[in-house]
Design a protein around this motif. Structure first.
Motif, PDB file in Angstrom:
ATOM      1  N   SER A  86     -28.750 -36.640  16.508  1.00  0.00           N
ATOM      2  CA  SER A  86     -28.058 -36.093  17.673  1.00  0.00           C
ATOM      3  C   SER A  86     -28.536 -34.672  17.904  1.00  0.00           C
ATOM      4  O   SER A  86     -28.546 -33.855  16.977  1.00  0.00           O
ATOM      5  N   GLY A  87     -28.963 -34.375  19.140  1.00  0.00           N
ATOM      6  CA  GLY A  87     -29.435 -33.042  19.505  1.00  0.00           C
ATOM      7  C   GLY A  87     -28.501 -32.410  20.505  1.00  0.00           C
ATOM      8  O   GLY A  87     -28.024 -33.074  21.429  1.00  0.00           O
ATOM      9  N   ALA A  88     -28.242 -31.108  20.330  1.00  0.00           N
ATOM     10  CA  ALA A  88     -27.209 -30.450  21.129  1.00  0.00           C
ATOM     11  C   ALA A  88     -27.731 -29.241  21.871  1.00  0.00           C
ATOM     12  O   ALA A  88     -28.850 -28.763  21.654  1.00  0.00           O
ATOM     13  N   ASP A  89     -26.887 -28.724  22.747  1.00  0.00           N
ATOM     14  CA  ASP A  89     -27.212 -27.610  23.629  1.00  0.00           C
ATOM     15  C   ASP A  89     -27.407 -26.300  22.880  1.00  0.00           C
ATOM     16  O   ASP A  89     -28.042 -25.386  23.405  1.00  0.00           O
ATOM     17  N   ASN A  90     -26.832 -26.169  21.687  1.00  0.00           N
ATOM     18  CA  ASN A  90     -26.946 -24.920  20.943  1.00  0.00           C
ATOM     19  C   ASN A  90     -28.110 -24.919  19.955  1.00  0.00           C
ATOM     20  O   ASN A  90     -28.194 -24.051  19.088  1.00  0.00           O
ATOM     21  N   GLY A  91     -29.008 -25.902  20.055  1.00  0.00           N
ATOM     22  CA  GLY A  91     -30.177 -25.946  19.200  1.00  0.00           C
ATOM     23  C   GLY A  91     -29.957 -26.607  17.859  1.00  0.00           C
ATOM     24  O   GLY A  91     -30.857 -26.604  17.018  1.00  0.00           O
ATOM     25  N   THR A  92     -28.785 -27.187  17.634  1.00  0.00           N
ATOM     26  CA  THR A  92     -28.511 -27.860  16.354  1.00  0.00           C
ATOM     27  C   THR A  92     -28.851 -29.343  16.461  1.00  0.00           C
ATOM     28  O   THR A  92     -28.715 -29.965  17.521  1.00  0.00           O
ATOM     29  N   MET A  93     -29.281 -29.891  15.333  1.00  0.00           N
ATOM     30  CA  MET A  93     -29.632 -31.309  15.266  1.00  0.00           C
ATOM     31  C   MET A  93     -29.014 -31.869  13.986  1.00  0.00           C
ATOM     32  O   MET A  93     -29.227 -31.331  12.895  1.00  0.00           O
ATOM     33  N   HIS A  94     -28.230 -32.945  14.125  1.00  0.00           N
ATOM     34  CA  HIS A  94     -27.589 -33.581  12.983  1.00  0.00           C
ATOM     35  C   HIS A  94     -28.220 -34.951  12.756  1.00  0.00           C
ATOM     36  O   HIS A  94     -28.519 -35.675  13.712  1.00  0.00           O
ATOM     37  N   LEU A  95     -28.398 -35.303  11.484  1.00  0.00           N
ATOM     38  CA  LEU A  95     -28.950 -36.598  11.119  1.00  0.00           C
ATOM     39  C   LEU A  95     -27.884 -37.379  10.357  1.00  0.00           C
ATOM     40  O   LEU A  95     -27.275 -36.853   9.410  1.00  0.00           O
ATOM     41  N   TRP A  96     -27.650 -38.623  10.774  1.00  0.00           N
ATOM     42  CA  TRP A  96     -26.549 -39.439  10.268  1.00  0.00           C
ATOM     43  C   TRP A  96     -27.084 -40.756   9.696  1.00  0.00           C
ATOM     44  O   TRP A  96     -28.112 -41.265  10.128  1.00  0.00           O
ATOM     45  N   ASP A  97     -26.325 -41.287   8.738  1.00  0.00           N
ATOM     46  CA  ASP A  97     -26.560 -42.651   8.275  1.00  0.00           C
ATOM     47  C   ASP A  97     -25.792 -43.582   9.202  1.00  0.00           C
ATOM     48  O   ASP A  97     -24.569 -43.475   9.346  1.00  0.00           O
ATOM     49  N   TRP A  98     -26.510 -44.501   9.859  1.00  0.00           N
ATOM     50  CA  TRP A  98     -25.904 -45.324  10.910  1.00  0.00           C
ATOM     51  C   TRP A  98     -24.757 -46.177  10.367  1.00  0.00           C
ATOM     52  O   TRP A  98     -23.713 -46.307  11.013  1.00  0.00           O
ATOM     53  N   ARG A  99     -24.922 -46.761   9.204  1.00  0.00           N
ATOM     54  CA  ARG A  99     -23.939 -47.732   8.715  1.00  0.00           C
ATOM     55  C   ARG A  99     -22.619 -47.058   8.344  1.00  0.00           C
ATOM     56  O   ARG A  99     -21.542 -47.540   8.724  1.00  0.00           O
ATOM     57  N   THR A 100     -22.676 -45.966   7.634  1.00  0.00           N
ATOM     58  CA  THR A 100     -21.454 -45.332   7.156  1.00  0.00           C
ATOM     59  C   THR A 100     -20.999 -44.153   8.004  1.00  0.00           C
ATOM     60  O   THR A 100     -19.868 -43.695   7.860  1.00  0.00           O
ATOM     61  N   GLY A 101     -21.873 -43.634   8.870  1.00  0.00           N
ATOM     62  CA  GLY A 101     -21.522 -42.453   9.644  1.00  0.00           C
ATOM     63  C   GLY A 101     -21.585 -41.170   8.844  1.00  0.00           C
ATOM     64  O   GLY A 101     -20.995 -40.157   9.235  1.00  0.00           O
ATOM     65  N   TYR A 102     -22.318 -41.188   7.726  1.00  0.00           N
ATOM     66  CA  TYR A 102     -22.416 -40.009   6.858  1.00  0.00           C
ATOM     67  C   TYR A 102     -23.462 -39.040   7.409  1.00  0.00           C
ATOM     68  O   TYR A 102     -24.591 -39.422   7.698  1.00  0.00           O
ATOM     69  N   ASN A 103     -23.084 -37.785   7.547  1.00  0.00           N
ATOM     70  CA  ASN A 103     -23.986 -36.743   8.049  1.00  0.00           C
ATOM     71  C   ASN A 103     -24.771 -36.167   6.869  1.00  0.00           C
ATOM     72  O   ASN A 103     -24.276 -35.326   6.133  1.00  0.00           O
ATOM     73  N   PHE A 104     -26.022 -36.644   6.676  1.00  0.00           N
ATOM     74  CA  PHE A 104     -26.764 -36.260   5.485  1.00  0.00           C
ATOM     75  C   PHE A 104     -27.652 -35.041   5.681  1.00  0.00           C
ATOM     76  O   PHE A 104     -28.202 -34.511   4.712  1.00  0.00           O
ATOM     77  N   GLN A 105     -27.820 -34.546   6.906  1.00  0.00           N
ATOM     78  CA  GLN A 105     -28.638 -33.346   7.097  1.00  0.00           C
ATOM     79  C   GLN A 105     -28.288 -32.682   8.413  1.00  0.00           C
ATOM     80  O   GLN A 105     -27.979 -33.359   9.410  1.00  0.00           O
ATOM     81  N   ARG A 106     -28.316 -31.354   8.397  1.00  0.00           N
ATOM     82  CA  ARG A 106     -28.102 -30.563   9.615  1.00  0.00           C
ATOM     83  C   ARG A 106     -29.252 -29.573   9.755  1.00  0.00           C
ATOM     84  O   ARG A 106     -29.621 -28.891   8.797  1.00  0.00           O
ATOM     85  N   VAL A 107     -29.807 -29.497  10.949  1.00  0.00           N
ATOM     86  CA  VAL A 107     -30.973 -28.648  11.205  1.00  0.00           C
ATOM     87  C   VAL A 107     -30.666 -27.765  12.408  1.00  0.00           C
ATOM     88  O   VAL A 107     -30.113 -28.241  13.409  1.00  0.00           O
ATOM     89  N   HIS A 108     -30.997 -26.479  12.280  1.00  0.00           N
ATOM     90  CA  HIS A 108     -30.937 -25.584  13.442  1.00  0.00           C
ATOM     91  C   HIS A 108     -32.371 -25.276  13.834  1.00  0.00           C
ATOM     92  O   HIS A 108     -33.114 -24.637  13.066  1.00  0.00           O
ATOM     93  N   ALA A 109     -32.767 -25.722  14.999  1.00  0.00           N
ATOM     94  CA  ALA A 109     -34.160 -25.609  15.416  1.00  0.00           C
ATOM     95  C   ALA A 109     -34.595 -24.144  15.478  1.00  0.00           C
ATOM     96  O   ALA A 109     -33.867 -23.283  15.979  1.00  0.00           O
ATOM     97  N   ALA A 110     -35.802 -23.893  14.954  1.00  0.00           N
ATOM     98  CA  ALA A 110     -36.361 -22.544  15.006  1.00  0.00           C
ATOM     99  C   ALA A 110     -36.790 -22.223  16.430  1.00  0.00           C
ATOM    100  O   ALA A 110     -37.408 -23.042  17.112  1.00  0.00           O
ATOM    101  N   VAL A 111     -36.443 -21.031  16.875  1.00  0.00           N
ATOM    102  CA  VAL A 111     -36.801 -20.607  18.230  1.00  0.00           C
ATOM    103  C   VAL A 111     -38.227 -20.069  18.218  1.00  0.00           C
ATOM    104  O   VAL A 111     -38.622 -19.311  17.323  1.00  0.00           O
ATOM    105  N   GLN A 112     -39.007 -20.465  19.194  1.00  0.00           N
ATOM    106  CA  GLN A 112     -40.382 -19.995  19.321  1.00  0.00           C
ATOM    107  C   GLN A 112     -40.400 -18.478  19.481  1.00  0.00           C
ATOM    108  O   GLN A 112     -39.605 -17.906  20.223  1.00  0.00           O
ATOM    109  N   PRO A 113     -41.298 -17.758  18.766  1.00  0.00           N
ATOM    110  CA  PRO A 113     -41.361 -16.295  18.909  1.00  0.00           C
ATOM    111  C   PRO A 113     -41.539 -15.887  20.366  1.00  0.00           C
ATOM    112  O   PRO A 113     -42.350 -16.452  21.096  1.00  0.00           O
TER     113      PRO A 113
END
Length: 485
Positions: A400-427
């Motif tokens: 899931s990608g959001a307006d504030n630059g965050t991206m969450h990665l989930w396990d589809w079967r259980t709905g477990y959020n196993f990783q959260r990423v904040h996208a690096a802004v280009q210099p």
């Protein structure tokens, strides 16, 4: 000759004004009409039969109330009641001696458990009020003391396997299940997924340009490449939908009809049909070759933000800013199911490539659904932002990608959020330019591509060096509080 105006004293004028005011407000038109006792009885009888018909045969025990009538007295609406001995207090119907929480979703601890026991008189009244069960008949008991009630009231529960929480009340030889608080389900252990890391950034400003397709006069909101022909379809805020021939790199068809900006589009996987959605609150189905508008899907009350197609029924799914999701009948051009569970705008919908399920993204949460009727599966909560895009691969990784630059990665079967990423802004870009507009897996499903507000396309891939030992799942068998809506 002018007539003389009769003069009145101030007292007379005030009195007349008061009288007019009194006459105006003496009739209270807002006063409710008198209650018709007969109609009220009929209404309550219907309501009792409709909502409580399945438990009307059970003993009616009122807390801290003395029943003055004899056994089997009737209520004002003609329903049979059971009462205890005259003049005795009836407190609680005993279905077991186990403690229970004071409300749903409350964990059972020493501080929160509730375990009320009846008085001696209430226990005796209960023993007399209930029809004799087979166990009592076998023991030749006509009454019971408090100690006997404590020992025998929970027999039906203790006879069940561990974890069962349905107590059986024996009444007249028939076993009726009295619903009690069930054991809360626990989340199954999710599948382990390697963490994803940033692999490459494509800078559209300095990267080598191969080809530009010019033609839209405003923001392009969606593109899709056909898997069955060398065509690319695009739509934008200029209300236009275009078909590009990639062999000649020019527009060969226009699809006219939308009255406002076109937000998204998708191609049917098996037939030559294009579906678009727009800010004009409609989605349109087009014949790719003839450019004819086959159907206008009307029903949403606000902008339609996303549309997806599949070969199985329902073949079209739309998400809208009116907070609803609609599943459409492609042949009839009408709504099959409307899902109203979301509380905020639905901007993203994704279909699982293998399972007959899909997910929808909204600022309130992500929800999973089951086709064909849109049955609710579970909530994926935690990505508290405006979700613009969703993507899922066959391995069960939901992004899931959001307006504030965050991206969450989930396990589809259980709905477990196993990783959260904040996208690096280009210099050189502003912090506010960190939004993620779109994301998609490549054909191998081993690369994730994101289109972001800092004018870059980023590529993510799984970390090949990661193992379950070095990156364990920080999983606990937490109690799930799943909501229906």
């Amino acid at each position: 000759m002018v007539e003389e105006v009769q003069k009145h004293s101030v007292h007379t004028l005030v009195f007349r004004s008061l009288k007019r005011t009194h006459d105006m407000f003496v009739a209270d038109n807002a006063k409710p009409i008198p209650l018709d006792e007969e109609s009220h009885k009929v209404k309550m009888a219907v309501k009792l039969r409709t909502e409580y018909g399945s438990v009307l045969h059970m003993p009616t025990l009122k807390e801290n109330l003395r029943e003055k009538g004899g056994p089997n007295t009737g209520d004002p609406y003609g329903h049979k009641q059971y009462s205890g001995n005259q003049g005795q207090e009836l407190e609680y119907l005993i279905t077991g001696t186990h403690p229970y929480p004071p409300g749903p979703g409350v964990a059972l601890t020493a501080d929160t458990k509730v375990q009320r026991m009846p008085s001696e008189s209430a226990a005796q009244s209960l023993a007399v009020a209930l029809p004799a069960s087979q166990s009592r008949l076998d023991a030749n008991r006509t009454a019971a003391g408090v100690g006997d009630i404590y020992r025998h009231a929970g027999i039906s529960e203790r006879s069940q396997p561990p974890g069962m929480s349905v107590a059986m009340v024996e009444a007249g030889g028939n076993k009726n299940s009295a619903l009690m608080a069930k054991k809360a389900p626990t989340m199954p252990k999710p599948q382990w997924h390697p963490p994803w890391k940033l692999y490459r950034i494509w800078d559209l400003a300095s990267g080598k340009l191969k080809l530009s397709l010019t033609g839209h006069i405003s923001t392009v909101r969606g593109v899709i490449v056909s898997a069955r022909s060398p065509y690319l379809f695009s739509c934008g805020e200029d209300k236009q939908v275009k078909c590009w021939d990639l062999e000649y790199n020019k527009v060969i068809r226009h699809y006219h009809g939308h009255l406002s900006a076109v937000y998204g589009l998708d191609l049917h996987p098996t037939i030559d049909v294009l579906v678009t959605c727009s800010r004009d609150s409609t989605a349109r189905i087009w014949d790719v070759r003839t450019k004819a508008s086959v159907h206008t899907l009307s029903g949403h009350t606000n902008a339609v933000a996303t549309v997806k197609c599949q070969a199985a029924e329902p073949q079209i799914i739309t998400g809208s800013h009116d907070t609803t999701i609609r599943l459409w009948d492609l042949v009839a051009g009408k709504t099959r199911v409307t899902l109203t569970n979301h509380k905020k705008s639905v901007r993203a919908v994704v279909l699982h490539p293998r399972h007959y399920t899909f997910a929808s993204g909204s600022p309130d949460n992500i929800k999973q659904w089951k086709f064909p009727d849109g049955n609710f599966i579970q909530n994926l909560s935690g990505h508290n932002a405006i979700i613009n895009t969703l993507a899922v691969n066959s391995d069960g990784v939901l992004v899931s990608g959001a307006d504030n630059g965050t991206m969450h990665l989930w396990d589809w079967r259980t709905g477990y959020n196993f990783q959260r990423v904040h996208a690096a802004v280009q210099p050189g870009s502003l912090d506010s330019e960190s939004g993620i507009f779109a994301c998609v897996f490549d054909q191998s499903e081993s690369r994730l591509l994101t289109a972001e507000a800092d004018k870059t396309i980023k590529v993510y891939k799984e970390d090949d060096t990661a193992t379950e030992e070095t990156h364990p799942v920080s999983w606990k068998p937490e109690i799930i509080k799943r909501k229906r809506f």
